[in-house]
Scaffold this active site. Structure first.
Site, PDB file in Angstrom:
ATOM      1  N   GLU A   1     -26.384 -15.818  -1.504  1.00 40.50           N
ATOM      2  CA  GLU A   1     -25.664 -14.914  -0.597  1.00 40.50           C
ATOM      3  C   GLU A   1     -24.228 -15.366  -0.387  1.00 40.50           C
ATOM      4  OE1 GLU A   1     -28.237 -14.473   2.869  1.00 40.50           O
ATOM      5  OE2 GLU A   1     -29.207 -12.781   1.901  1.00 40.50           O
TER       6      GLU A   1
ATOM      7  N   GLU B   1     -34.762 -11.311  -3.005  1.00 39.81           N
ATOM      8  CA  GLU B   1     -35.294 -11.453  -1.645  1.00 39.81           C
ATOM      9  C   GLU B   1     -35.570 -10.065  -1.109  1.00 39.81           C
ATOM     10  OE1 GLU B   1     -33.227 -13.788   1.304  1.00 39.81           O
ATOM     11  OE2 GLU B   1     -32.591 -15.249  -0.194  1.00 39.81           O
TER      12      GLU B   1
END
Ligand code: BG6
Length: 489
Positions: A198, A388
């Site tokens: 991220e 995810e």
């Protein structure tokens, strides 16, 4: 169209939230080791000692270490990441359970301070290298392909505290050294790598704190640039030295819609998506900053030449595939009287009346997964992984059973959405739902916010046997994998 043969079904974790063994095997400290637990409504704190020995803490988001203070583990606090859910001592048992579910891929991260305890050590820590070697060998025993995140929220604390963290361009060299060591060590065991988890979380501050001080925003963009350069350098290195490697980016799925069809909302949302999501993918996949970046730098008073000086490096180190986390969507509007949803993964947006919200206020939206997959693939034309996804929820443990129909419902809708996206023509190659086994929440530090198919007996205060139990969703996902996504009932 259904899922292609060889589709990578699996699950995802990160060392800082799962591995534990924080002070074993020669491991150094990471920021997460000095971060306390919190809840949905109370923040996590980072703890330290002042020069005079007194204790102090600041909130995880937006706080700063005072002059002269040092990060410290204090007696009066509980630090959930120290134990995680103890993969360090349970990896064989856990991998056997993943294999029982039928995993083809397992996403995990290497803890940088387990390999280089301070980040600038001369040699890697042999015990750390051995630990991950054992894990990768165990995975291969069951035919499970590792997908390795090189940096997932646990860079060595020493770098942060003494060397200026990612603000300092010297950190790029330390990251390269770390990558070179693990590439060489695991070249025959790991093929798929993600350079940073991220990576856009660094600039999420712009969404979290609309009135954040300019210096804070400026430093976020500088840190992000240094990570882009670090990523590009190791991607180039890997391409030259290990042609069998597949290198990917990992971006938090900051997916949003215009709240109304007011063209001003459409434009505002376009800018939000550019700033919070595409900014990173554009650099890492295409290899250059997009046109709109100049506007952002100007707005922040940043000198464009700082970002443009590394153009050659960025061009040479663009990734082979795109990966992202997808949990929720949000809305953007110029009509500021609308209600903020106040949550979502790393972001704040406006509430969408067409979708439902989880107990933690994240907007559940399977169609948004199909939408984002199409947008991403149209834009980049490289293979895509959803690395995810999942529902953080409170599970009830009764008679060693966990009935979690809410999770099955969430997963089912998202698997269907992926199937539709495949049908739309998206080249989706992997799905690794988050926290396939219960682990510590990154945002709140809670255990009660569980994502897993496997329940771990551990609570928010660190009480529990760490025993593992199969939830109903375990059997559901097993069937889903066995049928290659065709039997979802
Ligand atoms: C992503 C992170 O932001 O979301 C994970 O990559 C994190 O580390 C996950 O755990 C879910 O967020 P949370 O706050 O529910 O743990």
């Amino acid at each position: 169209m259904s899922f292609p043969k060889g589709f990578y079904w699996g699950g995802a974790t990160a060392a800082n939230q799962y591995e534990g063994g924080w002070n074993e095997g020669g491991r150094g400290l990471a920021m997460t080791d000095v971060t306390t637990g919190g809840t949905k409504d109370t923040p996590r704190y980072v703890t330290y000692r002042n020069a005079d020995g007194s204790a102090g803490k600041y909130t995880m988001f937006g706080g700063k270490l005072p002059e002269g203070a040092s990060y410290a583990v204090l007696d009066d606090y509980y630090y959930p990441n120290h134990i995680g859910t103890d993969f360090y001592h349970h990896y064989k048992e856990d991998i056997a359970l993943f294999a029982e579910m039928g995993f083809k891929m397992f996403r995990m991260s290497i803890s940088w301070p387990r390999i280089f305890p301070h980040g600038n050590d001369e040699k890697p820590n042999q015990e750390g290298l051995d630990f991950y070697r054992n894990v990768f060998e165990e995975l291969h025993k069951y035919g499970i392909e590792p997908l390795v995140t090189i940096s997932h929220y646990d860079d060595p604390l020493y770098i942060e505290e003494h060397l200026g963290g990612w603000q300092n361009p010297d950190t790029i060299g330390l990251y390269e050294k770390y990558c070179h060591a693990i590439f060489e060590e695991y070249k025959d065991l790991v093929k798929y790598w993600l350079t940073f988890n991220e990576i856009n979380s660094l600039i999420m501050i712009a969404a979290f704190m609309p009135n954040a001080p300019k210096e804070l925003l400026q430093s976020s963009y500088i840190k992000l640039h240094n990570q882009f350069v670090a990523s590009a350098k190791v991607v180039k290195y890997a391409h030259e030295k290990y042609p069998q490697f597949e290198m990917g980016c990992m971006i938090a799925g900051m997916i949003s819609y215009p709240l109304t069809c007011d063209p001003k909302d459409v434009l505002a949302n376009q800018q939000r998506m550019q700033d919070l999501f595409y900014y990173c993918g554009d650099v890492m996949v295409r290899g250059y900053y997009p046109g709109y970046a100049k506007k952002t730098w100007k707005k922040l008073g940043l000198d464009a030449s700082f970002f443009e000086k590394d153009a050659e490096i960025l061009k040479e180190g663009h990734v082979d595939f795109f990966s992202y986390s997808y949990y929720a969507t949000s809305c953007e509007t110029t009509h500021k009287d609308s209600a903020r949803d106040g949550a979502g993964n790393l972001s704040m947006g406006y509430q969408n009346s067409y979708i439902k919200y989880s107990e933690w206020g994240w907007g559940m939206d399977a169609d948004g997964l199909r939408f984002s997959l199409n947008e991403i693939y149209d834009r980049y034309q490289v293979p895509v992984m959803v690395v995810e996804n999942g529902l953080g929820a409170i599970d009830k443990f009764e008679d060693c059973k966990i009935h979690d129909p809410y999770r099955i419902e969430y997963m089912k809708a998202h698997v269907k959405a992926m199937e539709e996206a495949l049908d739309d023509g998206v080249n989706l190659i992997a799905y690794t739902p988050w926290g396939c086994i219960d682990l510590v929440s990154a945002g709140t530090g809670e255990m009660r916010k569980r994502y897993g198919f496997i329940y771990v007996d551990m609570d928010d205060e660190g009480n529990g046997t760490l025993d593992r139990y199969r939830k109903d969703s375990f059997y559901w996902y097993q069937k889903c994998i066995q049928s290659n996504g065709t039997d979802l009932d």
